[in-house]
Design a protein around this motif. Structure first.
Motif: not given
Length: 382
Positions: A322-329, A297-302, A338-340
């Motif tokens: 893109d830390a703010s988009g990790l919750v959706q992923k 689930r974690i993208p390559d830029n993370t 409940s990831p946050a």
């Protein structure tokens, strides 16, 4: 010293957890001040001869209360057949000592397990069920023993399981030759070369020597019988003494009954705790499964700097573009919910990414929450 620790440790264990270790240390310290001849007379010496095999040499060392010293080395026999050469090479005082084979530390597999303090009295039987979980071997494929490595202040102990694959130990004993038939035990060398204090040799194969304290035991038993006869004679002459003696016996039986009840309660607590731990392991996701799910689930830029699972919580610390988009992923996983993001994002000027901290609640199966240790106390018959 091991035998002295066992004899004193059994008495101390009936008093309270941890008392056995104190009495063993206290008794060994007092015995170390006595001359060697006196220790032998009172059965406190408990010296042993340590054998360790090299490529073609048999290393001999003597372990006493004062420490371990090298005796020398002798050539290994060409085959397992033939007479034992040690009685011809050593002095009788050393050749007659209990012989222990010392395996190198690399030949053993050691695992530490936290257990209730009540498990110390049957530690080997308890850890026999942990071999399949703690080692890659089945219980019938290894020689094993256990020891108490640490007693914690919260009523628990840290036990160490020591296991050696059967082919490894059988090959070492076969190479030892004729002296292998006279071994009293097999121990494992620790990091500093000092034996751990375990015995991996099966009970039927252990050679037991004569107990030097047996004569003193018979003398003490005879003195006890004479004292009992004198006491009974006094009881016959004095009814008041007879009544007092009867009351003392009743008190002793009551104390024994209370002790048995406490041991039964400790056994029930140990069984219930083991069952609760088993349910907890079965209901929680494993670390391998969580890491595999995160890698998908974690993208390559993370990339992650820290990953922890404690008290049903999953915590991730790392850097991402893109830390703010990790919750959706991370949403929608069966392993957590409940990831946050926890706290504000912190820009990292070196990597050009944002440092983030994210938490999630691990998905725990319903079987773990269905029954708690407190529920068993409510259902237990009084």
């Amino acid at each position: 010293m091991n035998a002295l620790r066992d004899s004193l440790g059994g008495f101390g264990a009936r008093l309270r957890p941890g008392a056995g270790g104190f009495f063993a240390w206290w008794g060994a310290s007092l015995a170390s001040w006595l001359p060697g001849s006196w220790r032998a007379v009172f059965g406190l010496a408990r010296d042993r001869l340590l054998l360790s095999g090299g490529a073609e040499q048999l290393q001999l060392r003597l372990q006493t209360l004062d420490g371990i010293r090298d005796i020398g080395s002798v050539p290994l026999p060409a085959s397992a057949e033939g007479d034992d050469p040690l009685p011809r090479l050593l002095a009788p005082a050393i050749a007659d000592l209990p012989r222990w084979y010392l395996l190198p530390a690399a030949a053993s597999l050691r695992r530490r397990v936290t257990l209730p303090a009540a498990a110390a009295e049957r530690l080997r039987d308890v850890l026999a069920f942990e071999i399949d979980r703690q080692t890659p071997f089945a219980a019938d494929a290894v020689y094993f023993d256990a020891r108490v490595a640490e007693r914690r202040g919260d009523g628990q102990i840290v036990a160490e399981l020591v296991a050696v694959p059967k082919p490894v130990m059988d090959a070492a004993l076969a190479a030892l030759g004729a002296p292998a038939a006279s071994l009293a035990g097999v121990d494992v060398a620790g990091e500093s070369g000092v034996p751990l204090g375990v015995n991996l040799l099966p009970m039927p194969r252990r050679q037991r020597g004569a107990d030097p304290a047996r004569r003193w035991n018979w003398i003490l038993a005879a003195v006890a019988l004479l004292a009992l006869a004198a006491g009974l004679w006094q009881i016959l002459d004095n009814r008041r003494a007879a009544a007092a003696e009867f009351e003392k016996q009743v008190s002793a039986r009551a104390a024994e009954a209370r002790r048995v009840g406490q041991q039964r309660q400790q056994l029930l607590d140990m069984v219930e705790g083991s069952a609760f731990l088993e349910r907890t392991r079965g209901g929680r996701p494993t670390m391998i499964a969580v890491i595999d799910e995160l890698s998908r689930r974690i993208p390559d830029n993370t990339y992650l700097e820290k990953l922890s699972m404690e008290n049903g919580q999953l915590q991730l610390i790392g850097f991402s573009s893109d830390a703010s988009g990790l919750v959706q992923k991370l949403e929608g996983s069966k392993l957590w919910r409940s990831p946050a993001l926890a706290g504000a994002l912190q820009p990292d000027p070196r990597s050009g990414r944002d440092r983030f901290t994210m938490t999630a609640e691990l998905a725990i199966a319903a079987s773990e929450q269905a029954k708690k240790p407190g529920d068993a106390d409510a259902q237990r018959p009084r």
